[in-house]
Motif scaffolding. Structure first.
Motif, PDB file in Angstrom:
ATOM      1  N   GLU A 559      15.175 -11.007 109.606  1.00  0.00           N
ATOM      2  CA  GLU A 559      14.602 -10.905 110.951  1.00  0.00           C
ATOM      3  C   GLU A 559      14.196  -9.474 111.265  1.00  0.00           C
ATOM      4  O   GLU A 559      13.143  -9.232 111.871  1.00  0.00           O
ATOM      5  CB  GLU A 559      15.614 -11.404 111.986  1.00  0.00           C
ATOM      6  N   LYS A 560      15.008  -8.509 110.857  1.00  0.00           N
ATOM      7  CA  LYS A 560      14.684  -7.099 111.092  1.00  0.00           C
ATOM      8  C   LYS A 560      13.409  -6.696 110.357  1.00  0.00           C
ATOM      9  O   LYS A 560      12.551  -6.005 110.918  1.00  0.00           O
ATOM     10  CB  LYS A 560      15.849  -6.213 110.652  1.00  0.00           C
ATOM     11  N   VAL A 561      13.274  -7.118 109.108  1.00  0.00           N
ATOM     12  CA  VAL A 561      12.088  -6.786 108.318  1.00  0.00           C
ATOM     13  C   VAL A 561      10.834  -7.391 108.951  1.00  0.00           C
ATOM     14  O   VAL A 561       9.808  -6.725 109.106  1.00  0.00           O
ATOM     15  CB  VAL A 561      12.253  -7.262 106.861  1.00  0.00           C
ATOM     16  N   VAL A 562      10.912  -8.659 109.324  1.00  0.00           N
ATOM     17  CA  VAL A 562       9.757  -9.346 109.913  1.00  0.00           C
ATOM     18  C   VAL A 562       9.366  -8.709 111.239  1.00  0.00           C
ATOM     19  O   VAL A 562       8.186  -8.495 111.529  1.00  0.00           O
ATOM     20  CB  VAL A 562      10.044 -10.848 110.079  1.00  0.00           C
ATOM     21  N   ARG A 563      10.350  -8.376 112.071  1.00  0.00           N
ATOM     22  CA  ARG A 563      10.067  -7.735 113.358  1.00  0.00           C
ATOM     23  C   ARG A 563       9.418  -6.368 113.164  1.00  0.00           C
ATOM     24  O   ARG A 563       8.518  -5.966 113.904  1.00  0.00           O
ATOM     25  CB  ARG A 563      11.345  -7.573 114.173  1.00  0.00           C
ATOM     26  N   LYS A 564       9.884  -5.635 112.144  1.00  0.00           N
ATOM     27  CA  LYS A 564       9.271  -4.338 111.856  1.00  0.00           C
ATOM     28  C   LYS A 564       7.803  -4.511 111.476  1.00  0.00           C
ATOM     29  O   LYS A 564       6.932  -3.784 111.954  1.00  0.00           O
ATOM     30  CB  LYS A 564      10.027  -3.634 110.720  1.00  0.00           C
ATOM     31  N   ILE A 565       7.518  -5.472 110.622  1.00  0.00           N
ATOM     32  CA  ILE A 565       6.152  -5.685 110.156  1.00  0.00           C
ATOM     33  C   ILE A 565       5.246  -6.140 111.293  1.00  0.00           C
ATOM     34  O   ILE A 565       4.090  -5.701 111.401  1.00  0.00           O
ATOM     35  CB  ILE A 565       6.136  -6.708 109.001  1.00  0.00           C
ATOM     36  N   LEU A 566       5.756  -6.989 112.158  1.00  0.00           N
ATOM     37  CA  LEU A 566       4.904  -7.590 113.190  1.00  0.00           C
ATOM     38  C   LEU A 566       4.826  -6.782 114.477  1.00  0.00           C
ATOM     39  O   LEU A 566       3.939  -7.036 115.294  1.00  0.00           O
ATOM     40  CB  LEU A 566       5.388  -9.002 113.501  1.00  0.00           C
ATOM     41  N   TYR A 567       5.734  -5.807 114.673  1.00  0.00           N
ATOM     42  CA  TYR A 567       5.631  -5.040 115.908  1.00  0.00           C
ATOM     43  C   TYR A 567       6.191  -3.619 115.823  1.00  0.00           C
ATOM     44  O   TYR A 567       5.505  -2.652 116.157  1.00  0.00           O
ATOM     45  CB  TYR A 567       6.331  -5.763 117.065  1.00  0.00           C
ATOM     46  N   ILE A 568       7.418  -3.485 115.377  1.00  0.00           N
ATOM     47  CA  ILE A 568       8.121  -2.206 115.514  1.00  0.00           C
ATOM     48  C   ILE A 568       7.422  -1.074 114.768  1.00  0.00           C
ATOM     49  O   ILE A 568       7.287   0.039 115.292  1.00  0.00           O
ATOM     50  CB  ILE A 568       9.577  -2.351 115.032  1.00  0.00           C
ATOM     51  N   ASN A 569       6.953  -1.330 113.536  1.00  0.00           N
ATOM     52  CA  ASN A 569       6.349  -0.260 112.747  1.00  0.00           C
ATOM     53  C   ASN A 569       5.124   0.328 113.433  1.00  0.00           C
ATOM     54  O   ASN A 569       4.898   1.546 113.405  1.00  0.00           O
ATOM     55  CB  ASN A 569       5.962  -0.776 111.357  1.00  0.00           C
ATOM     56  N   GLY A 570       4.301  -0.528 114.034  1.00  0.00           N
ATOM     57  CA  GLY A 570       3.100  -0.046 114.700  1.00  0.00           C
ATOM     58  C   GLY A 570       3.416   0.811 115.905  1.00  0.00           C
ATOM     59  O   GLY A 570       2.855   1.908 116.072  1.00  0.00           O
TER      60      GLY A 570
END
Length: 594
Positions: A559-570
């Motif tokens: 879940e952390k990885v997916v959230r990073k890819i879809l929002y947090i990283n940007g």
């Protein structure tokens, strides 16, 4: 519902084309720009499913809000001459005679060379300025990026191609645009551009946008066509759904003009403020302005492989290697450069002359990504064309602290190995580029493509229905994770360099699980289900250490990885790179200007 980030969208693009009036001084109605383009029943009956999917792959303001896209990068760009003049579905639409989602006047203006690309770009920027007065939308800049409001749509901007900096009339190497169709109060102020060089135009444009509180995050240096009136770099061959001579690559990498643009983009500055919003320094009773580095990042999407190599070498020479690189909407080849060269199918390569343009038609054996299924296993191959990233590209971006936006266009993500055919793994390189990468292969010994073979390529213009599994996207993400994890010092943070760059509104054929900006929640569900599957299957074929994909072991880590890819990283990338608010301790690192 979760929030989402998209590194590359075109919120006004299709409506901009659909509503463009004959007289460019007329303004479009703002309320006509925020919703999806309309398509009549007759038009839908006339065209086919694949074309409709390309037209419906939208990121209009209404769709972005519905899909909870809270932060996005809006790419503004003028339609290129080659696209406006090409064979393929654009032309078919314009000739249909039906009420259609794309209007003809804009295309005619481009084909007839009535204005410059810069002229058309400024008109689209003006529409965003007008839009702000009517919509609940926030434009982020270096002064307010720390105030990200997650209850509304936040946008920053990208310039979608170096051709947009050209002041010459389209297709005309001698005549400059006089911008006579602009009126008082428009974004453009006649006579304020210091010179006609693209580097000067870029600096002027960024400054003008900053005056309007608009910020440019990156410049996509190349596009899908050659621009003879302003050649900045060789582009990669990237489309088989349209046909025009300009789609074939031209040149031999990054030009001197292109280097000037890269240097200017990398050295742009902005006046800094301290944490108390006061002047940072005074000297002998005289106020001084403190200038802080505020570059426009370079997006390598659409650059040829040779252009990318030239760019990296130039950045190192100039000391720019720590300025973040962007790959805004892209896939991977699965290869290192040496692996790609080793898998060239030399016996199939041919000299290719079409409409007076000479290139080398090449074929590359695709790289296997993995398999899925129980009894009747299906294989997946990466797309080996050099428009996609090599491992070296991924390493350069990660080491620069940059960001990779994995695209949702099925044509770049790869193919079901059972359905892949020769046209999928062929592309075109310029003769100089071919010689650069394959110096020991004699071009003279290569056969010439026959006239019949070249005519047969017209079949590419026929829509090709692809029904790719969501694993196609997941395998691309997993390969990026593997390269960063194994070949850089960022193993423990590999996922932080990845996001989504959908290219919605860019006339792509999107993944069926996420056909427009309203459906990113479906994409999130698919990543949760299929990303660990892709990681395990990828590792079976390509190897790697057992701890390379820790997220496959615990759901909370996934879940952390997916959230990073879809929002947090940007959003984190923006926060790390956009702030112009500094403390007094930072003053020695910035430039003092009287």
């Amino acid at each position: 519902m979760n929030n989402y980030f998209d590194l590359h969208i075109h919120p006004l693009a299709k409506n901009h084309l659909a509503l463009k009036p004959k007289e460019t001084s007329e303004k479009n109605r703002i309320e006509d720009l925020v919703g999806p383009v309309s398509m009549s029943k007759d038009f839908k009956d006339y065209t086919n499913e694949t074309v409709l999917r390309k037209l419906e792959s939208q990121s209009c303001i209404d769709y972005l809000n519905e899909g909870m896209v809270r932060f996005g990068v809006a790419s503004v760009s003028a339609l290129q001459f080659g696209m406006a003049s090409s064979k393929g579905f654009f032309t078919d639409i314009l000739k249909s005679g039906l009420k259609k989602p794309i209007a003809e006047p804009y295309f005619e203006m481009v084909k007839e060379g009535k204005v410059s690309y810069l002229n058309l770009l400024l008109k689209e920027i003006q529409q965003y300025i007008d839009l702000k007065e009517k919509c609940d939308i926030k434009y982020l800049n270096r002064g307010n990026a720390h105030e990200l409001n997650e209850s509304v749509l936040n946008l920053v901007f990208a310039i979608g191609g170096g051709h947009n900096l050209c002041m010459k009339k389209i297709g005309n190497a001698l005549e400059y645009d006089k911008f006579e169709n602009f009126t008082k109060g428009d974004f453009y102020d006649p006579g304020t551009i210091p010179s006609k060089s693209p580097a000067d135009v870029l600096e002027w444009l960024v400054d003008k946008m900053r005056e309007k509180k608009l910020e440019v995050l990156y410049l996509t240096l190349a596009q899908l066509t050659h621009i003879p009136e302003q050649h900045l770099a060789t582009h990669a061959f990237g489309t088989k759904s349209m046909k025009h001579p300009s789609f074939y690559p031209f040149g031999n990498g990054l030009t001197e003009l292109g280097k000037e643009v890269v240097k200017r983009a990398s050295t742009l500055q902005i006046e800094a403020e301290d944490t108390d919003n006061k002047t940072l320094a005074k000297k002998k009773g005289k106020s001084e302005v403190i200038m802080q580095s505020a570059p426009v990042f370079i997006d390598i999407t659409y650059l040829s492989l040779k252009s990318r190599e030239d760019l990296y070498e130039f950045r190192r020479k100039e000391g720019f290697e720590k300025i973040p690189l962007i790959a805004s909407h892209i896939g991977v080849t699965g290869y290192s450069i040496n692996g790609w060269k080793h898998n060239l199918e030399v016996e199939k390569c041919k000299n290719h002359v079409d409409q007076g343009i000479k290139t080398i038609k090449t074929y590359t054996r695709p790289k296997e990504a993995g398999y899925w299924g129980a009894n009747d296993k299906k294989g997946f191959n990466f797309n080996p064309n050099t428009i996609n990233l090599m491992d070296e590209d991924i390493i350069e971006i990660a080491n620069s602290g940059g960001l990779i936006g994995v695209g949702l266009d099925v044509d770049i993500l790869g193919y079901d190995s059972n359905l892949m055919n020769e046209k999928d793994n062929c592309e075109f390189l310029t003769t100089p580029d071919f010689i650069h990468f394959f110096p020991y292969k004699s071009i003279r010994l290569l056969e010439y493509a026959t006239a019949e073979e070249i005519r047969a390529q017209e079949s590419w213009l026929e829509p090709n229905r692809r029904e790719l599994h969501p694993l196609s996207l997941c395998f691309n993400i997993v390969h990026i994770l593997a390269v960063i994890g194994l070949k850089t010092a960022h193993k423990d943070s590999a996922e932080e360099y990845i996001c989504i760059g959908s290219d919605f509104d860019g006339f792509i054929e999107p993944l069926r699980v996420c056909s427009d900006s309203r459906n990113l929640k479906n994409l999130e569900a698919c990543l949760m289900k299929w990303l660990p599957v892709a990681a395990k299957e990828y590792q079976k074929v390509n190897g790697g250490t057992n701890d390379l994909f820790e997220f496959t072991k615990k759901k909370k880590d996934l879940e952390k990885v997916v959230r990073k890819i879809l929002y947090i990283n940007g959003s984190k990338f923006l926060g790390d790179n956009f702030s112009r608010i500094i403390s007094s301790n930072d003053a020695p690192n910035v430039e003092l200007v009287d």
